[in-house]
Design an enzyme around this catalytic site. Structure first.
Site, mmCIF file in Angstrom:
data_model
loop_
_atom_site.group_PDB
_atom_site.id
_atom_site.type_symbol
_atom_site.label_atom_id
_atom_site.label_comp_id
_atom_site.label_asym_id
_atom_site.label_seq_id
_atom_site.Cartn_x
_atom_site.Cartn_y
_atom_site.Cartn_z
ATOM 1 N N ARG A 1 0.824 -1.209 0.000
ATOM 2 C CA ARG A 1 0.000 0.000 0.000
ATOM 3 C C ARG A 1 0.860 1.261 0.000
ATOM 4 N NH1 ARG A 1 -2.215 -4.816 2.560
ATOM 5 N NH2 ARG A 1 -4.378 -4.936 1.872
ATOM 6 N N ASP B 1 0.452 -7.269 -2.944
ATOM 7 C CA ASP B 1 -0.967 -7.240 -2.587
ATOM 8 C C ASP B 1 -1.722 -6.646 -3.771
ATOM 9 O OD1 ASP B 1 -3.498 -6.905 -0.975
ATOM 10 O OD2 ASP B 1 -2.118 -7.468 0.619
ATOM 11 N N HIS C 1 -5.802 -11.240 -2.834
ATOM 12 C CA HIS C 1 -4.927 -10.067 -2.717
ATOM 13 C C HIS C 1 -3.838 -10.098 -3.779
ATOM 14 C CE1 HIS C 1 -6.679 -8.254 0.845
ATOM 15 N NE2 HIS C 1 -6.717 -9.444 1.422
ATOM 16 N N ASP D 1 -5.603 -15.786 3.182
ATOM 17 C CA ASP D 1 -6.840 -15.297 3.788
ATOM 18 C C ASP D 1 -7.579 -14.386 2.823
ATOM 19 O OD1 ASP D 1 -4.958 -13.270 3.847
ATOM 20 O OD2 ASP D 1 -5.869 -12.307 5.589
ATOM 21 N N GLU D 2 -8.809 -14.086 3.128
ATOM 22 C CA GLU D 2 -9.611 -13.117 2.372
ATOM 23 C C GLU D 2 -9.569 -13.390 0.864
ATOM 24 O OE1 GLU D 2 -9.417 -9.289 5.368
ATOM 25 O OE2 GLU D 2 -7.911 -9.412 3.777
#
Length: 298
Positions: free
Chosen positions: A119, A148, A220, A283-284
Protein backbone atom coordinates in the site's frame (compact mmCIF):
# COMPACT_ATOMS: atom_id res chain seq x y z
CA UNK A 1 16.50 2.38 38.49
CA UNK A 2 17.65 0.68 35.28
CA UNK A 3 15.33 1.52 32.40
CA UNK A 4 15.33 -1.27 29.83
CA UNK A 5 13.12 -2.06 26.83
CA UNK A 6 12.38 -4.93 26.88
CA UNK A 7 12.72 -5.64 30.59
CA UNK A 8 15.49 -8.07 31.47
CA UNK A 9 14.56 -11.17 33.42
CA UNK A 10 17.20 -10.26 36.01
CA UNK A 11 18.68 -6.82 36.60
CA UNK A 12 20.40 -5.45 39.70
CA UNK A 13 21.84 -1.96 39.88
CA UNK A 14 24.92 -1.45 42.08
CA UNK A 15 26.68 1.63 43.37
CA UNK A 16 29.22 3.36 41.19
CA UNK A 17 29.66 3.93 37.49
CA UNK A 18 31.97 2.92 34.67
CA UNK A 19 33.33 6.09 33.07
CA UNK A 20 33.69 5.95 29.30
CA UNK A 21 36.63 7.67 27.68
CA UNK A 22 37.87 7.91 24.12
CA UNK A 23 40.42 5.17 24.80
CA UNK A 24 37.84 2.46 25.46
CA UNK A 25 38.95 -0.77 23.75
CA UNK A 26 37.33 -4.17 23.37
CA UNK A 27 38.69 -7.64 23.98
CA UNK A 28 36.17 -9.92 22.25
CA UNK A 29 35.89 -13.58 21.29
CA UNK A 30 33.47 -12.51 18.54
CA UNK A 31 34.19 -10.51 15.40
CA UNK A 32 31.36 -7.97 15.97
CA UNK A 33 31.89 -5.95 12.78
CA UNK A 34 29.22 -3.45 13.80
CA UNK A 35 31.12 -2.48 16.95
CA UNK A 36 33.41 0.42 16.06
CA UNK A 37 35.96 0.07 18.86
CA UNK A 38 39.66 -0.72 18.74
CA UNK A 39 40.50 -4.28 19.71
CA UNK A 40 43.11 -4.95 22.38
CA UNK A 41 43.95 -7.68 24.87
CA UNK A 42 43.85 -5.16 27.71
CA UNK A 43 40.48 -3.72 26.64
CA UNK A 44 38.13 -2.71 29.44
CA UNK A 45 35.15 -4.07 27.49
CA UNK A 46 35.56 -7.86 27.64
CA UNK A 47 33.25 -10.12 25.64
CA UNK A 48 33.63 -13.86 26.14
CA UNK A 49 32.05 -16.84 24.39
CA UNK A 50 30.10 -18.95 26.88
CA UNK A 51 28.60 -21.99 25.16
CA UNK A 52 26.44 -22.80 28.19
CA UNK A 53 24.15 -19.86 27.40
CA UNK A 54 21.18 -19.92 25.02
CA UNK A 55 21.59 -18.50 21.50
CA UNK A 56 20.47 -14.94 22.29
CA UNK A 57 21.15 -14.97 26.03
CA UNK A 58 23.78 -12.76 27.63
CA UNK A 59 25.23 -11.95 31.03
CA UNK A 60 26.44 -8.42 31.69
CA UNK A 61 28.50 -7.26 34.67
CA UNK A 62 29.52 -3.61 34.93
CA UNK A 63 32.01 -2.49 37.60
CA UNK A 64 33.88 0.81 37.90
CA UNK A 65 36.90 -0.80 36.24
CA UNK A 66 35.50 -3.31 33.75
CA UNK A 67 32.54 -4.22 31.54
CA UNK A 68 32.19 -7.99 31.23
CA UNK A 69 29.85 -9.68 28.75
CA UNK A 70 29.23 -13.38 28.28
CA UNK A 71 27.25 -14.79 25.35
CA UNK A 72 27.14 -17.90 23.17
CA UNK A 73 26.59 -16.02 19.90
CA UNK A 74 27.26 -12.71 18.21
CA UNK A 75 23.55 -11.93 18.52
CA UNK A 76 23.66 -12.35 22.29
CA UNK A 77 26.78 -10.18 22.49
CA UNK A 78 25.12 -7.49 20.39
CA UNK A 79 22.02 -7.58 22.59
CA UNK A 80 24.24 -7.00 25.65
CA UNK A 81 25.78 -4.01 23.88
CA UNK A 82 22.33 -2.65 23.08
CA UNK A 83 21.52 -2.94 26.78
CA UNK A 84 24.67 -0.92 27.56
CA UNK A 85 23.53 1.64 25.02
CA UNK A 86 20.18 2.00 26.79
CA UNK A 87 21.37 2.20 30.38
CA UNK A 88 24.28 4.43 29.38
CA UNK A 89 21.93 6.90 27.64
CA UNK A 90 24.63 7.71 25.10
CA UNK A 91 22.18 9.47 22.77
CA UNK A 92 21.61 11.98 25.59
CA UNK A 93 25.32 12.71 25.85
CA UNK A 94 26.07 10.57 28.90
CA UNK A 95 29.60 9.19 29.34
CA UNK A 96 28.82 6.91 32.27
CA UNK A 97 27.32 3.45 32.63
CA UNK A 98 25.79 2.54 36.00
CA UNK A 99 27.34 -0.48 37.64
CA UNK A 100 24.99 -3.43 37.44
CA UNK A 101 24.48 -7.13 36.85
CA UNK A 102 22.04 -8.05 34.09
CA UNK A 103 21.15 -11.53 32.86
CA UNK A 104 18.70 -11.70 30.01
CA UNK A 105 17.26 -13.93 27.30
CA UNK A 106 14.10 -13.74 25.24
CA UNK A 107 10.90 -15.03 26.77
CA UNK A 108 9.57 -15.60 23.25
CA UNK A 109 11.82 -16.69 20.40
CA UNK A 110 9.75 -14.98 17.67
CA UNK A 111 9.72 -11.21 18.16
CA UNK A 112 8.44 -9.71 14.94
CA UNK A 113 7.52 -6.47 13.22
CA UNK A 114 5.59 -6.22 9.96
CA UNK A 115 5.96 -3.52 7.32
CA UNK A 116 3.32 -3.36 4.57
CA UNK A 117 4.91 -1.84 1.47
CA UNK A 118 2.25 -2.88 -1.01
CA UNK A 119 0.00 0.00 0.00
CA UNK A 120 2.79 2.42 0.91
CA UNK A 121 6.30 2.05 -0.50
CA UNK A 122 9.10 3.31 1.77
CA UNK A 123 12.38 2.30 0.12
CA UNK A 124 15.49 0.53 1.36
CA UNK A 125 16.95 3.37 3.44
CA UNK A 126 13.77 3.60 5.49
CA UNK A 127 13.76 -0.18 5.89
CA UNK A 128 17.35 -0.10 7.14
CA UNK A 129 16.41 2.51 9.75
CA UNK A 130 13.55 0.29 10.82
CA UNK A 131 15.91 -2.69 11.12
CA UNK A 132 18.25 -0.54 13.25
CA UNK A 133 15.37 0.23 15.61
CA UNK A 134 14.41 -3.45 15.75
CA UNK A 135 18.03 -4.30 16.55
CA UNK A 136 18.10 -1.75 19.37
CA UNK A 137 14.98 -3.31 20.91
CA UNK A 138 16.15 -6.93 20.37
CA UNK A 139 13.41 -7.77 17.85
CA UNK A 140 14.47 -10.58 15.52
CA UNK A 141 11.87 -11.19 12.77
CA UNK A 142 11.09 -8.69 10.01
CA UNK A 143 7.87 -9.59 8.19
CA UNK A 144 8.15 -7.82 4.81
CA UNK A 145 4.77 -7.48 3.06
CA UNK A 146 5.79 -7.07 -0.59
CA UNK A 147 2.76 -7.93 -2.73
CA UNK A 148 -0.97 -7.24 -2.59
CA UNK A 149 -3.80 -5.76 -4.62
CA UNK A 150 -2.33 -2.25 -4.43
CA UNK A 151 1.16 -2.98 -5.71
CA UNK A 152 3.80 -5.62 -6.47
CA UNK A 153 7.09 -4.52 -4.86
CA UNK A 154 9.62 -7.27 -5.63
CA UNK A 155 11.44 -7.87 -8.92
CA UNK A 156 10.75 -11.30 -10.44
CA UNK A 157 13.01 -11.68 -13.47
CA UNK A 158 10.91 -14.36 -15.15
CA UNK A 159 7.92 -11.99 -15.10
CA UNK A 160 9.06 -8.39 -15.65
CA UNK A 161 5.52 -7.02 -16.00
CA UNK A 162 4.96 -7.67 -12.29
CA UNK A 163 7.04 -4.56 -11.61
CA UNK A 164 6.61 -2.76 -14.92
CA UNK A 165 2.81 -2.81 -14.57
CA UNK A 166 1.96 -4.32 -11.21
CA UNK A 167 4.04 -1.95 -9.11
CA UNK A 168 2.15 1.21 -10.16
CA UNK A 169 -1.43 2.22 -9.45
CA UNK A 170 -2.85 5.24 -11.24
CA UNK A 171 -4.07 6.87 -8.04
CA UNK A 172 -4.97 6.29 -4.40
CA UNK A 173 -8.21 6.65 -2.48
CA UNK A 174 -8.44 9.74 -0.27
CA UNK A 175 -9.99 9.23 3.16
CA UNK A 176 -12.01 6.24 4.31
CA UNK A 177 -12.14 3.73 1.46
CA UNK A 178 -15.57 2.53 2.59
CA UNK A 179 -17.21 5.91 2.00
CA UNK A 180 -14.85 8.01 -0.14
CA UNK A 181 -15.19 8.44 -3.89
CA UNK A 182 -12.18 10.79 -4.11
CA UNK A 183 -8.87 9.65 -5.57
CA UNK A 184 -5.53 11.26 -6.24
CA UNK A 185 -4.68 11.57 -9.93
CA UNK A 186 -0.95 10.89 -9.50
CA UNK A 187 0.51 7.44 -10.23
CA UNK A 188 1.93 5.77 -7.14
CA UNK A 189 4.58 3.07 -7.35
CA UNK A 190 7.96 1.68 -6.47
CA UNK A 191 9.63 -1.71 -6.12
CA UNK A 192 12.79 -3.42 -4.97
CA UNK A 193 15.28 -4.92 -7.37
CA UNK A 194 16.66 -8.30 -6.43
CA UNK A 195 20.01 -6.68 -5.64
CA UNK A 196 18.25 -4.30 -3.21
CA UNK A 197 16.44 -7.24 -1.61
CA UNK A 198 19.77 -9.02 -1.07
CA UNK A 199 21.23 -5.84 0.42
CA UNK A 200 18.39 -5.50 2.93
CA UNK A 201 18.47 -9.20 3.84
CA UNK A 202 22.23 -9.03 4.45
CA UNK A 203 21.82 -5.84 6.51
CA UNK A 204 19.21 -7.59 8.65
CA UNK A 205 21.31 -10.74 9.06
CA UNK A 206 24.21 -8.69 10.46
CA UNK A 207 21.80 -7.61 13.19
CA UNK A 208 20.43 -11.10 13.93
CA UNK A 209 17.14 -10.39 12.16
CA UNK A 210 15.40 -12.95 9.96
CA UNK A 211 13.47 -11.45 7.01
CA UNK A 212 10.25 -13.21 6.03
CA UNK A 213 8.67 -12.06 2.74
CA UNK A 214 4.93 -11.99 2.21
CA UNK A 215 3.85 -13.01 -1.30
CA UNK A 216 0.04 -13.04 -1.32
CA UNK A 217 -1.95 -15.86 -2.93
CA UNK A 218 -4.54 -16.76 -4.15
CA UNK A 219 -6.34 -13.58 -3.06
CA UNK A 220 -4.93 -10.07 -2.72
CA UNK A 221 -3.25 -10.60 -6.08
CA UNK A 222 -4.86 -7.94 -8.30
CA UNK A 223 -1.47 -6.30 -8.96
CA UNK A 224 -0.30 -9.62 -10.45
CA UNK A 225 -3.54 -9.96 -12.44
CA UNK A 226 -3.06 -6.47 -13.88
CA UNK A 227 0.38 -7.54 -15.10
CA UNK A 228 -0.70 -10.96 -16.41
CA UNK A 229 -4.50 -11.15 -16.95
CA UNK A 230 -4.32 -14.86 -17.89
CA UNK A 231 -3.75 -15.58 -14.20
CA UNK A 232 -7.39 -14.73 -13.45
CA UNK A 233 -10.63 -16.56 -14.04
CA UNK A 234 -12.17 -13.91 -16.31
CA UNK A 235 -9.07 -12.86 -18.26
CA UNK A 236 -9.55 -9.24 -17.21
CA UNK A 237 -8.85 -6.52 -17.92
CA UNK A 238 -7.62 -5.82 -14.41
CA UNK A 239 -6.20 -2.69 -12.79
CA UNK A 240 -3.89 -2.33 -9.80
CA UNK A 241 -6.33 -1.37 -7.04
CA UNK A 242 -6.53 2.29 -6.06
CA UNK A 243 -8.46 1.55 -2.88
CA UNK A 244 -8.21 -0.87 0.03
CA UNK A 245 -10.50 -3.76 0.89
CA UNK A 246 -10.97 -7.22 -0.62
CA UNK A 247 -11.39 -7.84 -4.35
CA UNK A 248 -13.47 -10.64 -5.86
CA UNK A 249 -10.76 -11.05 -8.52
CA UNK A 250 -8.30 -13.68 -7.36
CA UNK A 251 -5.89 -16.13 -8.97
CA UNK A 252 -7.52 -18.89 -11.01
CA UNK A 253 -6.81 -22.16 -9.22
CA UNK A 254 -8.07 -24.31 -12.10
CA UNK A 255 -5.21 -23.64 -14.53
CA UNK A 256 -1.86 -25.38 -14.52
CA UNK A 257 -0.39 -22.13 -15.84
CA UNK A 258 -1.31 -20.39 -12.56
CA UNK A 259 0.50 -23.04 -10.54
CA UNK A 260 3.49 -22.77 -12.87
CA UNK A 261 3.55 -19.01 -12.35
CA UNK A 262 3.50 -19.38 -8.57
CA UNK A 263 6.25 -21.99 -8.61
CA UNK A 264 8.40 -19.71 -10.77
CA UNK A 265 7.80 -16.74 -8.47
CA UNK A 266 8.51 -18.68 -5.30
CA UNK A 267 11.66 -20.18 -6.83
CA UNK A 268 13.09 -16.68 -7.23
CA UNK A 269 11.84 -15.61 -3.80
CA UNK A 270 13.54 -18.63 -2.22
CA UNK A 271 16.82 -17.63 -3.81
CA UNK A 272 16.61 -14.19 -2.19
CA UNK A 273 15.47 -15.05 1.33
CA UNK A 274 17.32 -17.59 3.49
CA UNK A 275 14.52 -17.68 6.08
CA UNK A 276 12.78 -20.97 6.84
CA UNK A 277 9.43 -19.33 6.20
CA UNK A 278 7.58 -17.50 3.43
CA UNK A 279 4.21 -15.96 4.21
CA UNK A 280 1.72 -16.68 1.41
CA UNK A 281 -1.42 -15.12 2.88
CA UNK A 282 -4.28 -17.42 1.95
CA UNK A 283 -6.84 -15.30 3.79
CA UNK A 284 -9.61 -13.12 2.37
CA UNK A 285 -9.91 -14.99 -0.91
CA UNK A 286 -13.52 -14.80 -2.14
CA UNK A 287 -14.65 -17.89 -4.11
CA UNK A 288 -17.14 -16.09 -6.33
CA UNK A 289 -14.98 -16.23 -9.48
CA UNK A 290 -14.12 -19.90 -8.88
CA UNK A 291 -17.80 -20.83 -8.74
CA UNK A 292 -18.41 -19.52 -12.26
CA UNK A 293 -15.03 -20.50 -13.74
CA UNK A 294 -15.11 -23.72 -15.83
CA UNK A 295 -11.42 -24.40 -15.11
CA UNK A 296 -11.91 -24.10 -11.36
CA UNK A 297 -15.11 -26.14 -11.41
CA UNK A 298 -13.42 -28.90 -13.40
Amino acid sequence: MLQLIPLAYYAQEKSGVFAIDEQLKVNSDFDLKLLKLEKAQDGKLVIKNDSSLDKEEYKLDVTPDLISIKASSETGAYYALQTLRQIGKFELGSKEIPCCIINDKARFSWRGVQLDESRHFFGKEYVKKMLDMMFMLKLNVFHWHLTDDQGWRIEIRRYPALTQTGSVRRGTVVGDHRTSSEYTDEPYGGYYTQDEIREVVAYAAERGIMVIPEIEMPGHAVAALAAYPWLGCTGGPYEVMRTWGVSEDVLCIGKESTLGFLKDVLTEVLELFPSEYIHIGGDESPRKRWKSCPFCQE
